[in-house]
Design an enzyme around this catalytic site. Structure first.
Site, short mmCIF file in Angstrom:
data_model
loop_
_atom_site.label_atom_id
_atom_site.label_comp_id
_atom_site.label_asym_id
_atom_site.label_seq_id
_atom_site.Cartn_x
_atom_site.Cartn_y
_atom_site.Cartn_z
N PRO A 18 9.42 2.31 8.81
CA PRO A 18 8.54 2.21 7.68
C PRO A 18 9.80 2.45 6.37
O PRO A 18 8.87 2.38 5.29
CB PRO A 18 8.47 4.34 8.04
CG PRO A 18 9.07 4.60 8.64
CD PRO A 18 9.68 3.32 9.21
N GLU A 19 11.06 2.54 6.38
CA GLU A 19 11.79 3.03 4.65
C GLU A 19 11.88 1.16 4.49
O GLU A 19 12.01 0.68 5.56
CB GLU A 19 12.60 3.31 5.00
CG GLU A 19 12.65 5.01 5.49
CD GLU A 19 12.78 6.37 4.95
OE1 GLU A 19 12.78 5.82 3.57
OE2 GLU A 19 12.82 7.05 5.31
N ARG A 126 -1.01 3.81 14.55
CA ARG A 126 -0.91 5.22 14.09
C ARG A 126 -1.92 4.64 12.56
O ARG A 126 -2.29 5.12 12.11
CB ARG A 126 0.34 5.81 13.32
CG ARG A 126 0.72 6.68 14.41
CD ARG A 126 2.07 7.74 13.99
NE ARG A 126 2.60 7.70 15.33
CZ ARG A 126 3.82 9.22 15.36
NH1 ARG A 126 4.33 9.29 13.94
NH2 ARG A 126 4.25 8.93 15.93
#
Length: 289
Positions: A18-19, A126
């Site tokens: 994510p980052e 997700r």
DNA sequence: CAAGATTCCTGGTGGC
DNA sequence: TGCCACCAGGAATCTT
């Protein structure tokens, strides 16, 4: 197969999320396989990501990718027809470069087949990610981009800027540095890690950040992000490499996820609390308000 | 405006 | 071993 290609494929294949460092690592990994390639086919198996995949996506067939840039955690891939493919990996998304014949794994949602024999494949358990097609002319004023603060690794992210941006904020400093209007790309892990490295308590009211401390924090943010990009990005939990090895950056984390463990610097127990609905970690020995 | 709460989703985890 | 409630997490959006 050439060694360089093999290296590129390795880079592009197991990519966690994510980052900002992971996004940048993804950009670097896919660029050589994408730039200058013509799109021969677009396959969408699921349209329901965070927002619906743009219905125009298949219209990119026949067009050529001209560039792969990054703004914040958005990947911006310019297509020759005057439109931009905007990709956000959310928190579990990944882009890999695979052979088009490769079996579709569970949660492989989109495949963009490129002339020359490779396929860009989007995987996202997700489905917090997004894949949008936007006319180039709308990019500068696009609502997801227009209010973004400076890039943390660019020169315009300075102590002066941070100090000004926080002057009217009473929220915890840690929450404030995660605000994309203040600076982009400082996610939950790096917010805690940067504050640790700067020796500043995460709960300090943002408007109480002195200029000298702002200097330290800006330097720490740049350092931590640059280091992580150099490492190829952090990988945690579901961001395990495809061979199941935990990410290499994890052992370099000083506070994140280390509640109750000993501080690597002073030995004190790492503290934890929730700030702004997010898990926050710090060392009470090393970090002062 | 600022700040806090809610929302999307699924895999991993801990309790029993 | 199986079942299940619960949680994380980026970031837009809604509520206060």
């Amino acid at each position: 197969m050439q060694p360089l290609l093999v290296l590129g494929l390795l880079l592009a294949s197991f990519l966690p999320m994510p980052e900002l460092p992971e996004v940048e690592t993804t950009r670097l990994g896919i660029s050589p396989h994408v730039i200058g390639r013509k799109i021969s086919e677009v396959i969408v198996r699921r349209w329901d990501l965070r927002w619906p995949v743009s219905p125009e996506l298949p219209e990119l067939e026949g067009q050529t990718f001209l560039s792969v840039e990054r703004r914040s955690k958005y990947l911006l891939m310019e297509a020759s027809g005057g439109r931009m493919l905007m990709v956000h990996l959310g928190m579990s998304g990944s882009l890999r470069v695979v052979s088009p014949g490769e079996e579709w794994r569970k949660h492989d949602h989109i495949g963009i087949t490129l002339k020359g024999g490779m396929q860009l494949r989007y995987h996202d358990p997700r489905r917090f990610g997004m894949m949008l097609v936007v006319p180039i002319s709308e990019i500068p004023k696009h609502k997801l981009l227009v209010n973004l603060g400076p890039e943390p690794l660019e020169e315009n992210f300075t102590a002066q800027h941070l100090h000004m941006a926080l002057r009217n904020k009473t929220i915890a400093l840690k929450v404030a540095v995660m605000d994309a209007k203040v600076v982009v790309g400082v996610g939950n892990i790096y917010a805690s890690e940067s504050l640790f490295r700067a020796g500043i308590h995460p709960a300090l009211p943002a408007n109480k950040l002195t200029k000298p401390k702002a200097e330290k924090l800006v330097a720490a943010i740049k350092e931590v992000l640059a280091e992580s990009i150099a490492q190829g990005g952090t990988t945690l939990r579901d961001f395990l490499n495809s061979d199941g090895q935990p990410g290499y950056f994890k052992q370099r984390l000083f506070v994140y996820g280390r509640k109750g463990e000993a501080c690597r610097v002073c030995g004190a127990e790492i503290s934890h609390s929730v700030m702004g609905q997010r898990a926050t970690f710090w060392c009470a020995g090393c970090q002062r308000r």
